[in-house]
Design a protein around this motif. Sequence first.
Motif, PDB file in Angstrom:
ATOM      1  N   GLU A 117     -16.101 -62.884 -27.821  1.00 28.03           N
ATOM      2  CA  GLU A 117     -15.842 -61.333 -27.333  1.00 28.03           C
ATOM      3  C   GLU A 117     -17.303 -60.963 -26.720  1.00 28.03           C
ATOM      4  OE1 GLU A 117     -15.421 -59.206 -31.149  1.00 28.03           O
ATOM      5  OE2 GLU A 117     -13.728 -60.473 -31.546  1.00 28.03           O
TER       6      GLU A 117
ATOM      7  N   ILE B 156     -16.782 -62.310 -22.952  1.00 27.58           N
ATOM      8  CA  ILE B 156     -15.877 -61.882 -22.446  1.00 27.58           C
ATOM      9  C   ILE B 156     -16.245 -60.449 -21.840  1.00 27.58           C
ATOM     10  CG2 ILE B 156     -13.386 -60.430 -22.546  1.00 27.58           C
ATOM     11  CD1 ILE B 156     -12.727 -62.772 -24.612  1.00 27.58           C
TER      12      ILE B 156
ATOM     13  N   GLY C  31     -14.571 -65.351 -17.742  1.00 27.18           N
ATOM     14  CA  GLY C  31     -13.202 -65.714 -17.851  1.00 27.18           C
ATOM     15  C   GLY C  31     -12.972 -67.168 -18.086  1.00 27.18           C
TER      16      GLY C  31
ATOM     17  N   HIS D  31      -8.922 -65.401 -28.315  1.00 23.51           N
ATOM     18  CA  HIS D  31      -8.808 -64.747 -26.876  1.00 23.51           C
ATOM     19  C   HIS D  31      -8.473 -65.444 -25.845  1.00 23.51           C
ATOM     20  CE1 HIS D  31     -10.998 -61.499 -29.052  1.00 23.51           C
ATOM     21  NE2 HIS D  31     -11.677 -62.322 -29.732  1.00 23.51           N
TER      22      HIS D  31
ATOM     23  N   GLU E 210      -5.919 -65.294 -23.945  1.00 22.80           N
ATOM     24  CA  GLU E 210      -5.441 -64.609 -22.733  1.00 22.80           C
ATOM     25  C   GLU E 210      -6.348 -64.184 -22.136  1.00 22.80           C
ATOM     26  OE1 GLU E 210      -2.308 -64.478 -22.567  1.00 22.80           O
ATOM     27  OE2 GLU E 210      -1.739 -65.531 -24.581  1.00 22.80           O
ATOM     28  N   ARG E 211      -7.595 -63.991 -22.583  1.00 17.21           N
ATOM     29  CA  ARG E 211      -8.813 -63.577 -21.542  1.00 17.21           C
ATOM     30  C   ARG E 211      -9.773 -64.475 -21.202  1.00 17.21           C
ATOM     31  NH1 ARG E 211     -11.125 -58.386 -24.317  1.00 17.21           N
ATOM     32  NH2 ARG E 211     -10.751 -59.382 -26.207  1.00 17.21           N
ATOM     33  N   ILE E 212      -9.818 -65.654 -21.762  1.00 21.34           N
ATOM     34  CA  ILE E 212     -10.866 -66.779 -21.472  1.00 21.34           C
ATOM     35  C   ILE E 212     -10.275 -68.092 -21.689  1.00 21.34           C
ATOM     36  CG2 ILE E 212     -12.004 -66.638 -23.608  1.00 21.34           C
ATOM     37  CD1 ILE E 212     -14.733 -66.469 -22.075  1.00 21.34           C
TER      38      ILE E 212
END
Length: 575
Positions: free
Chosen positions: A16, A19, A24, A44, A46-48
Amino acid sequence: MTTSASTRPAGHALVEALIAQGAGTVFGVPGESFLAALDGFYEHRERIRFIACRHEGGASYMAEAQGKLTGRPGLCFVTRGPGASNAAIGVHTAFQDSTPMVLFIGQVASSQRDREAFQEVDYRQMFGPGTLGFAKWVGEVHDADRLPEYVARAFHVALQGRPGPVVLVLPEDMLATATSAPVLARVDAALAAPAPEALVALRSRLAAAERPLVIVGGSGWSAAACDALERFAERWQLPVGCAFRFQDVFDNRHPNYAGDVGIGINPKLAARLRDADLIVAIGPRLGEMTTGGYELLVPPKARQQLVHVHAGAEELGRVYAPDLAINSSMACAAPALAALDPPATVRWAAWTAAAHADYEANLVPTPVAPLDMAEVVRAIDANVPVDTIFTNGAGNFSGWLHRFHRYAGLRHAGRSQLAPTSGAMGYGLPAAVAASLLEPNRTVINLAGDGDFLMNGQELATAIAHGAGRGTGALVSIVVDNGSYGTIRMHQEREYPGRVSGSDLGNPDFAALARAYGWWASERVDSTAAFEPALLAALAAGRPALIHLRLDADVITSRTTLAAIRRNAEARLKA
Ligand SMILES: Cc1ncc(C[n+]2csc(CCOP(=O)(O)OP(=O)(O)O)c2C)c(N)n1
């Protein structure tokens, strides 16, 4: 802004935090020492993304290239002793190249520390600032609740002053501990700015000069800073050279461009450096390669007046005692320089024009058959977009790129040169894969030597596994096969003529090798005429592509041959 968080494992809190820093993509090789962080990447996803590489040397180079390309710290995850040992090369490269980077190392459980537990190493000793060549700082996180503090500090240290690598050590039990530690806001570098009196002093030194020369380089340049640099050069009609492997800081097509100040420097530019009465170095750290082995500028007090502008205060006066030292980030220095009012006329207009004419004349090659590397570079330039990213590792093959390719300049193209000022072999292929993954719509060209390429050839697999070269930009690796660690052979022939030792190579069929990994590959290219069709096919392949060039080992640089070096050495030894 700080975001409060519910309880989760520290490994998740770490992801987190990354991010929140704007990351990414991270590169790495997994290890059982950081399972809770890997689980955070899953949480996570979907984001990294976690790009799993095939060797930590490849992963750390990819992270280093990420730092160079984006200006934000490149991120790499590796496991204990073996993983950290393999990753060391990327940390060293980031240090020498002043590239922001954070290497995360999974560590043995705190309860096992100091027993030489399985794969245990003390990373403060291994990478610490006392090595003078690895990390700027090594932190070890023992308290899950303090993880955000350590991550924020790692980003600050990596980005500020002279940027560089930081190592963060993560004991496995700490990563698995539950924490409600908050997520801290993105860190941006605090920017040093030039003192007003320093600018006045610089202005009067410039106004009094006869033959000034600017050398630009180092990291921390943005498009805006490069734009301002160009205005400074234009208003003051100054010749501008680029430090070793920082050739994209200034547009090579600009009429004030004087050439690159690195290995294989244009002899006329070297003479001009010696002859200059004022050197204004903006950003580079004036290392051995940029100073002609400390002979073009002789430390500690160079014969030329020296104005040194650098973001790191510790860098000023470290080797050279400058006549004027300016501690400033490029973001603040460049606009301040652009705002300095020049005199109505300058004495050095002809000197600047001559510097550029020397650069242009140096672009004219001596023809070579059957494969002319200067023509190879010309064909690449004629067929790729202006924002193409060029990568290379270390070896004489890179000399043709450095001499004949005209980097469009960061201001026009973004960073377009990813190359190790540390002279680290094996950099180019992983850097190219990373660049293609990070900027899929830019074409990426890697020029590699046969020795250089196989130091990290396994990353061909990473490219395919993670979809590099699948955007609108192509990914092409061009391997220059001369059957030799040619650079070392060159030095051998100069010092011990005819006594070839340890520098011959037995090579695979590089095209077959690439195809086995799922890359497209052309037939082997033995002649200049065969290159352009192979390049066009590679650019249109729709997937990563490799071109295998066969070059006679005698063609050792763009200026001389092995036979000539050997003849000269034999004559010298006889005399
Ligand atoms: C990791 C690493 N190991 C060793 C060296 C020393 N070294 C510098 S250039 C070179 C040979 C490069 O060979 P190749 O890639 O085939 O290129 P060439 O010089 O033949 O063009 C070596 C071994 C280095 N710079 N980096």
